[in-house]
Design an enzyme around this catalytic site. Structure first.
Site, mmCIF file in Angstrom:
data_model
loop_
_atom_site.group_PDB
_atom_site.id
_atom_site.type_symbol
_atom_site.label_atom_id
_atom_site.label_comp_id
_atom_site.label_asym_id
_atom_site.label_seq_id
_atom_site.Cartn_x
_atom_site.Cartn_y
_atom_site.Cartn_z
ATOM 1 N N ASN A 25 -44.363 3.616 -15.360
ATOM 2 C CA ASN A 25 -45.191 3.020 -16.402
ATOM 3 C C ASN A 25 -44.535 3.249 -17.753
ATOM 4 O O ASN A 25 -44.193 4.388 -18.108
ATOM 5 C CB ASN A 25 -46.581 3.672 -16.399
ATOM 6 N N GLU A 26 -44.321 2.168 -18.488
ATOM 7 C CA GLU A 26 -43.778 2.242 -19.850
ATOM 8 C C GLU A 26 -42.484 3.041 -19.889
ATOM 9 O O GLU A 26 -42.287 3.915 -20.733
ATOM 10 C CB GLU A 26 -44.828 2.826 -20.804
ATOM 11 N N ASN A 27 -41.597 2.727 -18.951
ATOM 12 C CA ASN A 27 -40.317 3.427 -18.896
ATOM 13 C C ASN A 27 -39.330 2.949 -19.956
ATOM 14 O O ASN A 27 -38.189 3.434 -20.013
ATOM 15 C CB ASN A 27 -39.714 3.277 -17.499
#
Length: 812
Positions: A417-419
């Site tokens: 997530n949201e890397n």
């Protein structure tokens, strides 16, 4: 014969597992070593430090400080200790401690012997204490001082660590403690380490198979081990049996494949569950395990919608964080059940479990209630760490898939997530992130070829996974909510399979507005609708609803209403998931109206529904319902005789509105008539008390709702006075309300001043709960705020303060 054997084993099976909930002590600090937890100290002696407090499990040592407005939440070690009576009923059996999750690093000690460790706050894990237990029971200490009891000490640590996932940059707390259930398990000498049950069914549902693999725990203790399987249909009827042997070897080995003709299919509207009973061993060494499985066919159509069992299903989803008022992550099973049932009552058929593997209780409920699942590992924000960091991510992905492999509800394994969010490390290398994402994607497909992989918001990796969700926050962080469909269509066209998770906006519970969309005139269009660095801040940057809007429930209802009516007309859409179901605490939002709270939920942190809950119900549920907007809006305002809008959220065909006993006509529901699907009326209110009632009809069924409020026509100026009064006293709880008035004594109905409550004397203020009525520091909602306290005999005084105004004191 098999049925007789299984029945005979029931008494033994009942002893196999028990929750260790009571008899614990806790200290929130580090010890010099485990000896400090177990050394003999005379009761009441001055050297009996540190001071331990009694607790029950599950327990989180950030239960209150996560939303304390004045301090950072504690990140460090904490210790638990107890003494157990252990008696394994199996000759030569194994004794295990099974952790359903503990945060974030855990060390386990039996007396002074370290028996196990685990890194990662969210997956399940076990510690075999058999040898250490036998050794301890031979000691003089065991026989004389402990007299048959066994001392167990556990150190949990949620200290900041860049080589740990998730990142401390994440928009949620990395909690510490034994915040999920801890179980004592007695096993025979040989038992099951894991059972992998894979169901297959064609899209038409005509033919199904169930392939069973098993891995033995302690296989070296025996040679070939008898195994018996029985498959029961959802009505409890046996539809297949098998008897054979498992070889005494490590790792998974195939057991049997059942063929099921025309299986009863699992779906959100009919979550049909089969039961697989497995017994390994025989006689006093028999071990039984029961698994629930379901037959369903899933397909994310390339450049198209989602299909379940061959039919299009619009995924109507939300998100869940493991967080609740007063306990933080330590939610009990009844709390979890209540939350999941509320989601189902809202009409949810899909959930993304953000941003980590969650309790098996949650997954059990998703299976039984009929909620499809995206579950993910906590590789969340910060970039990419080194070998230790990456090993943890691989290990947690493997654990998650193996532990929840049998769940019919799970359709997606989330890899991150949201890397694309940097800052934990000096290096932010997109190619290295891509390479590791590819490795995780391959590992997921190797462990489970039948399910899809997905990530959210990392555009430079969107081609790697099966399903991608971009960042679309139309009407909150960027753009206006009417941009939603166009922005979504553009993103849909750029990926193989599109699923939109995370959308919505914050709302301060109890705050309402007569003109909620006013801030949108400042917002620029054409900049997209994604969230960018700094957009979550309440200061600086371009105009956006998240910064310049009023954070009212009124605005959130409009935003949700528009999104839901648009989703009805997007045949290519696989589905969406609103972020999140419930408000939750976060260390990165200290300036929000309830400090350190993400307030995007449609229910508050204590399960109190906000108005938006009923907007979802009106689109997503079939049971007739009707809800007049404004149940928590005690005073509306405007001009004398002005036409004011009344909105009714209902799934019924038609509704009739009555204001102060007068009918204002019948309106028919039309999902594309915004707002409220056409169930809105512009009517006059009288100055003072007003009564509004709606009668909604669906066929022959009728449902009603009504509200009362005061209508204020007096204008107000700047807040100049603060008042405090007791408004309720029941069941040991006193409720007090603070109000803001101008110099002429007119209530300031749009005032959002900061208020600070405090208490002196007998009693306890119910603050640090993370709700608009349970925070000692909170922004006013429509010129008021309430708080509750536990009343105790004796003198008590509550105070309320607001910057620039005189503090007011209320003796009770």
């Amino acid at each position: 014969m098999l049925a007789t054997l299984l029945a005979a084993l029931g008494a033994v099976h009942a002893q196999q597992k028990q929750r260790l909930t009571g008899g614990w002590e806790f200290v929130r600090q580090d010890l010099g070593g485990v000896w400090e937890a177990v050394r003999p100290v005379p009761a009441g002696a001055p050297e009996s430090v540190p001071l331990w407090e009694p607790v029950s499990l599950p327990h989180c040592f950030n239960a209150r400080d996560a939303v304390d407005p004045d301090v950072n939440y504690y990140q460090g070690p904490g210790w638990y200790r107890t003494q157990l009576t252990l008696q394994n009923p199996y000759p030569g059996g194994r004794t295990l401690l099974h952790f359903e999750g503990a945060g974030q690093k855990t060390d386990v000690y039996l007396y002074t012997t370290k028996v196990g460790s685990h890194v990662g706050g969210y997956d399940e894990w076990s510690v075999d204490i058999t040898e250490a237990l036998a050794a301890f029971q031979q000691t003089d200490e065991a026989k004389t001082r402990f007299k048959g009891l066994v001392p167990l000490s556990i150190r949990c640590d949620n200290s900041r660590d860049l080589e740990l996932i998730p990142s401390d940059l994440s928009d949620f707390n990395l909690y510490g403690g034994l915040y999920r259930y801890l179980n004592l398990e007695y096993r025979p000498a040989v038992s099951l380490e894991r059972l992998m049950a894979k169901t297959d069914v064609d899209a038409a549902g005509k033919a199904g198979t169930l392939s069973v693999k098993a891995a033995l725990l302690n296989p070296a203790a025996g040679g070939a081990t008898p195994v018996a399987l029985r498959l029961l249909d959802p009505r409890g009827k046996s539809v297949g049996q098998f008897r054979g042997n498992l070889q005494g070897q490590a790792g998974e080995q195939p057991v049997h494949q059942f063929r099921v003709k025309s299986p009863r299919l699992w779906s959100p509207t009919s979550p049909q569950l089969y039961t697989l009973e497995t017994t390994v061993g025989s006689g006093t060494q028999a071990y039984k395990q029961t698994e629930k499985v379901g037959f369903r066919h899933i397909e994310f159509v390339e450049k198209g919608p989602f299909k379940l069992n061959g039919q299009r299903l619009l995924l109507r989803g939300t998100h869940r964080h493991e967080d609740h008022a007063g306990v933080a992550a330590a939610m009990t099973e009844p709390m979890i059940r209540r939350e999941m049932v509320m989601m189902k009552q809202m009409g949810v058929n899909f959930i993304r479990l953000g941003h980590y593997q969650q309790s098996p209780i949650v997954l059990n409920l998703c299976d039984s209630l009929g909620i499809l699942v995206w579950e993910e590992i906590p590789w969340c924000r910060g970039g990419l760490g080194g070998p230790v960091y990456q090993a943890q991510a691989r290990r947690m992905l493997t654990n998650m898939i193996q532990q929840h492999y049998n769940r019919p509800s799970v359709i997606i394994w989330g890899l991150g997530n949201e890397n694309d969010w940097p800052n934990d490390f000096p290096e932010f290398d997109k190619q290295k992130i891509r390479a590791f994402m590819t490795e995780l994607n391959d590992l997921s497909h190797q462990l489970d070829p039948a399910r899809y992989t997905a990530i959210r918001r990392c555009d430079f990796c969107k081609d790697i996974v099966d399903v991608y969700s971009p960042s679309i926050w139309a009407g909150w962080y960027r753009g206006i909510y009417t941009d939603y469909k166009d922005v979504s269509r553009k993103e849909f066209e750029g990926v193989k399979r599109f699923l939109h998770v995370e959308w919505g906006g914050d709302s301060h519970a109890g705050r309402h507005s007569e003109n909620p969309d006013n801030a949108l005139v400042k917002v620029s269009r054409g900049e997209g609708a994604d969230e960018r660095a700094g957009d979550a801040s309440l200061f600086g940057g371009s105009a956006r609803a998240s910064k310049d809007g009023d954070w009212s429930e009124s605005y959130l209802c409009n935003l949700v209403d528009w999104h839901l009516k648009e989703q009805e007309t997007m045949p290519w859409l696989s589905g969406t998931a609103y972020w999140p179901f419930k408000d939750f605490s976060t260390p990165v939002r200290p300036d929000n109206p309830v400090p350190y709270m993400n307030q995007k939920g449609v229910v508050e942190r204590d399960f109190t529904p906000k108005e938006a809950f009923y907007v979802f119900q009106s689109y997503w549920t079939a049971q007739p319902m009707a809800h007049i907007y404004g149940h928590s809006w005690p005073v509306r305002w405007g001009e004398e005789g002005e036409q004011k809008m009344v909105k009714v959220y209902s799934n019924c065909e038609q509704a009739e509105l009555f204001v102060n006993g007068k009918s204002y006509g019948v309106r028919k529901r039309n999902a594309q008539d915004f707002p409220a699907a056409g169930l809105y009326w512009n009517v006059p209110f009288k100055t003072g008390p007003n009564e509004v009632r709606v009668v909604a009809r669906q066929g022959k069924q009728t449902v009603q709702d009504q509200i009362s409020f005061r209508y204020q026509t007096q204008k107000w100026g700047k807040p100049a006075k603060l008042t405090l009064e007791k408004i309720a006293d029941a069941n040991g709880l006193v409720t007090v309300e603070a109000k803001l008035f101008d110099a002429q004594g007119v209530q300031c109905l749009d005032a959002a001043n900061w208020l600070h409550f405090s208490l002196a004397g007998a009693g306890k203020l119910l603050d640090d709960l993370g709700t608009s009525s349970g925070a000692r520091k909170v922004q006013a909602y429509n010129g008021r705020a309430i708080i509750r306290l536990q009343a105790r005999p004796g003198q008590t005084a509550v105070a309320a303060a607001s910057p620039g105004l005189d503090t007011v004191l209320l003796p009770l």
